[in-house]
Design a protein around this motif. Structure first.
Motif, PDB file in Angstrom:
ATOM      1  N   ILE A  19      -2.954 -37.674 -12.785  1.00  0.00           N
ATOM      2  CA  ILE A  19      -1.510 -38.426 -12.128  1.00  0.00           C
ATOM      3  C   ILE A  19      -0.510 -37.234 -12.651  1.00  0.00           C
ATOM      4  O   ILE A  19      -0.712 -36.811 -13.834  1.00  0.00           O
ATOM      5  N   ASN A  20       0.182 -36.908 -11.762  1.00  0.00           N
ATOM      6  CA  ASN A  20       1.070 -35.608 -11.937  1.00  0.00           C
ATOM      7  C   ASN A  20       2.605 -35.917 -11.644  1.00  0.00           C
ATOM      8  O   ASN A  20       2.898 -35.187 -10.646  1.00  0.00           O
ATOM      9  N   ARG A  21       3.233 -36.715 -12.578  1.00  0.00           N
ATOM     10  CA  ARG A  21       4.416 -36.949 -12.432  1.00  0.00           C
ATOM     11  C   ARG A  21       5.068 -36.570 -13.848  1.00  0.00           C
ATOM     12  O   ARG A  21       5.695 -37.512 -14.520  1.00  0.00           O
ATOM     13  N   ASN A  26       4.442 -39.355 -16.088  1.00  0.00           N
ATOM     14  CA  ASN A  26       3.430 -39.927 -15.353  1.00  0.00           C
ATOM     15  C   ASN A  26       3.477 -41.600 -14.943  1.00  0.00           C
ATOM     16  O   ASN A  26       2.313 -42.185 -14.593  1.00  0.00           O
ATOM     17  N   THR A  32       2.318 -43.451  -5.960  1.00  0.00           N
ATOM     18  CA  THR A  32       1.333 -43.072  -6.864  1.00  0.00           C
ATOM     19  C   THR A  32       0.049 -44.149  -6.540  1.00  0.00           C
ATOM     20  O   THR A  32      -0.796 -43.575  -6.528  1.00  0.00           O
ATOM     21  N   GLY A  56      -3.918 -37.989 -17.346  1.00  0.00           N
ATOM     22  CA  GLY A  56      -2.479 -37.576 -16.755  1.00  0.00           C
ATOM     23  C   GLY A  56      -2.210 -35.886 -16.948  1.00  0.00           C
ATOM     24  O   GLY A  56      -2.803 -35.458 -18.018  1.00  0.00           O
ATOM     25  N   VAL A  63      -0.404 -42.497 -18.665  1.00  0.00           N
ATOM     26  CA  VAL A  63       0.672 -43.191 -17.770  1.00  0.00           C
ATOM     27  C   VAL A  63       1.725 -43.792 -18.761  1.00  0.00           C
ATOM     28  O   VAL A  63       1.058 -44.834 -19.443  1.00  0.00           O
TER      29      VAL A  63
END
Length: 260
Positions: A19-21, A26, A32, A56, A63
């Protein structure tokens, strides 16, 4: 498919979904969740994928929860739909996968983040990880399966306390209660998860998938887990993996499983 919020890669039959935020720690939003659903579905269909590792980006968060701004003004009906859709597309979907999923919890796993980790089949945490379900501090309850999976993993009393206090637990506390299987230094986290994956890949993919289904059956309302186990056990006898596994054992060699 080109993703905006996640990264995917495959190496030696292990698919890693990241997960790339990082600017949002994330956090999960609708986009997503959609991308994760697609990535998990694609990995499960890919015969090259034997194990999936979910993690993440960065060293702060697996997350850090849901994207609150996205639903702050939702109506009752929209809230129901948000939870129902999310559970079906991602959380329940991951839990039901026949390909084993390891959550590499590399930092904060809060709210929807902890719920996502709990939907995975195995959880491994870095020693800086902190986990919790803080939803009641926002006037809402966990909506992605947290009230159901947390008691299954750590017991009703501990789960009630975590949920009602909205507090966080450390990785060591999570290990003591059975919320995570292992705790490692962050630098060793992915290598350790890869090691677990490699052990799994020595075994029959068909049997692993049936075992996941049988274990899950014990927690499904109206389903008898023992019956599911018996039926699944019988089905194994009709698979190529069973023939290969038993033949290899009798011939004193390592089995080469096809997953069929």
């Amino acid at each position: 498919m080109n993703y905006e919020n996640i990264l995917t890669s495959i190496d030696n039959n292990i698919t890693t979904i990241t997960i790339n935020r990082p600017t949002k720690l994330n956090a999960l939003n609708k986009a997503t969740i959609e991308e994760l659903h697609h990535a998990f579905a694609a990995a499960a269909k890919d015969k090259q994928t034997k194990v999936i590792i979910l993690t993440g980006t960065g060293e702060k968060a697996f997350v850090a929860g849901a994207d609150i701004a996205e639903f702050a003004n939702f109506s009752v009906e929209e809230g129901v739909q948000l939870a129902a859709s999310g559970q079906e597309k991602l959380f329940n979907f991951v839990e039901r996968l026949r390909v084993p999923v390891i959550a590499a919890v590399n930092g904060f796993a809060l709210g929807g983040g902890l719920e996502l980790a709990m939907a995975c089949h195995i959880r491994v945490a870095s020693d800086n990880a902190k986990m919790g379900l803080p939803e009641v501090s926002l006037g809402v309850i966990p909506g992605y399966g947290g009230t159901q999976r947390l008691p299954q993993l750590i017991g009703k009393g501990r789960a009630m306390e975590m949920i009602m206090t909205a507090g966080m637990v450390t990785a060591e506390e999570a290990y003591r209660t059975g919320l995570v299987n292992h705790v490692l230094a962050q630098a060793d986290l992915m290598e350790f998860c890869t090691g677990i994956a490699q052990k799994m890949m020595k075994n029959s993919p068909m049997a692993i998938g049936m075992a996941i289904n049988a274990v899950n059956a014990n927690f499904k309302e109206g389903e008898n887990g023992f019956d599911t186990e018996i039926k699944s056990f019988g089905k194994c006898f009709g698979t190529n993996d069973f023939k290969e596994g038993t033949t290899a054992f009798l011939e004193k060699r390592k089995a080469v499983f096809s997953g069929e």
